[in-house]
Design an enzyme around this catalytic site. Structure first.
Site, PDB file in Angstrom:
ATOM      1  N   SER A 173       0.835  -1.198   0.000  1.00 13.23           N
ATOM      2  CA  SER A 173       0.000   0.000   0.000  1.00 13.23           C
ATOM      3  C   SER A 173       0.869   1.247   0.000  1.00 13.23           C
ATOM      4  CB  SER A 173      -0.906   0.019   1.229  1.00 13.23           C
ATOM      5  OG  SER A 173      -1.567   1.264   1.369  1.00 13.23           O
ATOM      6  N   TYR A 199      -1.145  -0.203   9.950  1.00 16.05           N
ATOM      7  CA  TYR A 199      -1.333  -0.633   8.560  1.00 16.05           C
ATOM      8  C   TYR A 199      -0.115  -0.259   7.709  1.00 16.05           C
ATOM      9  CZ  TYR A 199      -3.801  -1.099   4.058  1.00 16.05           C
ATOM     10  OH  TYR A 199      -4.188  -1.456   2.791  1.00 16.05           O
ATOM     11  N   LYS A 237       2.242  -2.877   5.707  1.00 18.14           N
ATOM     12  CA  LYS A 237       2.357  -2.832   4.250  1.00 18.14           C
ATOM     13  C   LYS A 237       3.789  -2.545   3.798  1.00 18.14           C
ATOM     14  CE  LYS A 237      -1.744  -4.032   3.156  1.00 18.14           C
ATOM     15  NZ  LYS A 237      -1.919  -5.428   2.683  1.00 18.14           N
TER      16      LYS A 237
END
Length: 296
Positions: free
Chosen positions: A149, A162, A166
């Site tokens: 991401s 997150y 990622k």
């Protein structure tokens, strides 16, 4: 030449809806046999959403099975892999797509939520990849996609967990590319921007209409194809595709007598000069480059 997957077996995690659903439909439409893996803690078997996707593929003449598995649980993943092998005898493609969000600023985030996101995204990817790795080495063929991401590369407020997870996908991709190269295992990262159930409310309506899961899937199909590249970070959103490249500046060597933080501060613009920046193949290659500057 058309990209086809006839005779190939693909596993896609988090495939009951959103990006995963789009990916399995795309793979099945081009001939792949697909395992639709999803997780619903309220049921022991395949979640209804995954079963519905399998039925949709079957109605179109394709082959698909729906499997319930928690990617963060290595034993659950192993059982899932055994089901796929029992059905089709091989695994050619693995798309690590399953994920969750637990967004909150770092100051307010509970460590349990930080750990949970890492367990699903990092260990979930590791568990699934480890479970197919030896099989792919033996058959000398494998295509693996890790879902990364832009939050991991560039940051996004409220996503320290997150973003960390990622960013880990890039390191894992780099190493697995090197270790899988002689077995024709190609490992890439997909960095999607899509409006899905997981990202509901994060995009303005006008953006969400363009950033559909279906606008991402053609890139995924390329990354798992027969002639796919390896060690590629492919960014995708709204039908636009770009490639992220990691480069390193030439650098500046400081003789020992001048090796001070003040000297580094004074030369920081030269250190940062992108002129002549190149990619680095391995960690040892970077070491060799830095030492070569010291010897020159």
């Amino acid at each position: 030449m058309d990209i086809r997957f006839d005779g190939r077996v693909a596993i896609v995690t988090g495939a009951g809806r959103g990006l995963g659903r789009s990916h399995v439909l795309g793979l099945a439409a081009r001939g792949a046999k697909v395992a639709i893996v999803d997780f619903d803690p309220s049921t022991d078997g395949a979640p209804p959403a995954a079963s519905a996707v399998a039925a949709e593929i079957g109605a179109q003449g394709g082959e698909a099975i729906a499997i319930g598995a928690n990617v963060a649980d290595a034993a659950s993943v192993q059982t899932m892999i055994e089901q796929v092998l029992a059905r089709w005898g091989r695994v050619d493609i693995l798309v690590n797509n399953a994920g969750i969000l637990r967004d909150k600023s770092f100051a307010k985030m509970e460590l349990a939520d930080f750990r949970l996101v890492l367990e699903v995204h990092v260990m979930g990817t590791v568990n699934c990849t480890k479970a197919v790795w030896e099989r792919m080495r033996e058959q000398k063929y494998g295509r693996i996609v890790l879902t990364a991401s832009s939050s991991g590369l560039y940051g996004n407020f409220g996503q320290s967990n997150y973003g960390t997870a990622k960013a880990a996908m890039v390191g894992l991709m780099n190493v697995l590319h090197l270790e899988g190269e002689k077995y024709d295992i190609r490992v890439n990262a997909l960095l999607p921007t899509a409006a899905t159930q997981m990202t509901e409310g994060l995009f303005p309506e006008a953006v969400a209409r363009l950033a559909t899961p279906e606008s991402i899937t053609p890139g995924l199909l390329f990354l798992v194809s027969e002639n796919a590249p390896s060690r590629v970070m492919l960014c995708a959103g709204a039908g636009t595709f770009a490639r992220t490249l990691i480069t390193e500046t030439v650098g500046v060597h400081f003789p020992e007598a001048d090796r001070t933080p003040e000297a580094i501060a004074a030369a920081f613009d030269r250190i940062s000069d992108p002129t002549g920046a190149t990619g680095v193949a391995t960690a040892f290659a970077q070491t060799e480059k830095l030492v070569a500057l010291a010897r020159s």
